[in-house]
Design an enzyme around this catalytic site. Structure first.
Site, PDB file in Angstrom:
ATOM      1  CD  GLN A   1       2.478 -71.021 -58.351  1.00  0.00           C
ATOM      2  OE1 GLN A   1       1.946 -72.631 -58.227  1.00  0.00           O
ATOM      3  NE2 GLN A   1       2.884 -69.931 -58.526  1.00  0.00           N
ATOM      4  N   GLY A   2      -2.645 -69.046 -60.877  1.00  0.00           N
ATOM      5  CA  GLY A   2      -2.802 -68.529 -61.093  1.00  0.00           C
ATOM      6  C   GLY A   2      -2.638 -67.343 -60.341  1.00  0.00           C
ATOM      7  CE1 TYR A   3       0.940 -66.406 -57.120  1.00  0.00           C
ATOM      8  CE2 TYR A   3       1.006 -66.524 -59.759  1.00  0.00           C
ATOM      9  CZ  TYR A   3       1.656 -66.954 -58.234  1.00  0.00           C
ATOM     10  OH  TYR A   3       2.444 -67.465 -57.632  1.00  0.00           O
ATOM     11  CG  LEU A   4      -8.022 -65.788 -57.736  1.00  0.00           C
ATOM     12  CD1 LEU A   4      -9.140 -66.336 -56.057  1.00  0.00           C
ATOM     13  CD2 LEU A   4      -8.505 -65.156 -58.957  1.00  0.00           C
TER      14      LEU A   4
END
Length: 158
Positions: free
Chosen positions: A26-29
């Site tokens: 998971q990554g964060y915009l």
């Protein structure tokens, strides 16, 4: 409005998975404390999640399944490299616990989460659930993406 009421605990040494876990990247915009926008690949599915600012252990949460190809493309747009972990689900005393065993830059960190219907819901804590870290922002996944667990020891030496 969708809400999440969640408590987090460190997982004690000796805990062993009771079933097969699911890999998560998971990554964060956006990792702003007022709102996070997360893209996640869990197994073979993609998700886009918007979370509001924490108020205690409660916050707004909106999650939508998206095409896997879109999730893969969005991960490339994220602020930092993805947080990697394997999630195990374990039922205990009427609740499902999510146990995350982190990898990559967060290797060594093991966190268990329980989602509750209300902030004051009573629950029995398993023996393997250790210190509560619900209010400690360092353990938010969005924080771990910016300041990984393995850097904490290096920072203490400075």
């Amino acid at each position: 409005m969708a809400e999440e009421i969640e408590r987090k605990f460190l997982v004690k040494e000796g805990w062993q998975p009771q079933n097969k876990g699911t890999r998560i990247a998971q990554g964060y915009l956006s990792s702003a404390p007022e709102r996070t926008v997360r893209v996640r690949i869990r197994g073979s599915k993609g998700y886009l999640t918007v979370k509001g600012k924490n108020t205690g252990i409660r916050r707004a949460e909106f999650e939508y399944e998206i095409p896997l190809a879109d999730a893969e493309a969005m991960l490339a747009l994220c602020e930092t490299p993805p947080v990697e972990k394997t999630r195990y689900l374990e039922d205990y005393a009427g609740f499902t616990w999510e146990i995350d065993i982190f990898a990559g830059a967060n290797a060594g960190l093991r966190v268990a989460e329980i989602e509750l219907p209300a902030e004051d819901t009573a629950f029995k804590k398993p023996d393997w659930a250790g210190v509560e870290v619900s209010g400690d922002a360092r353990y938010y996944n969005s924080s771990l993406s910016l300041h990984p667990y393995q850097q904490w020891a290096a920072d203490k030496k400075k």
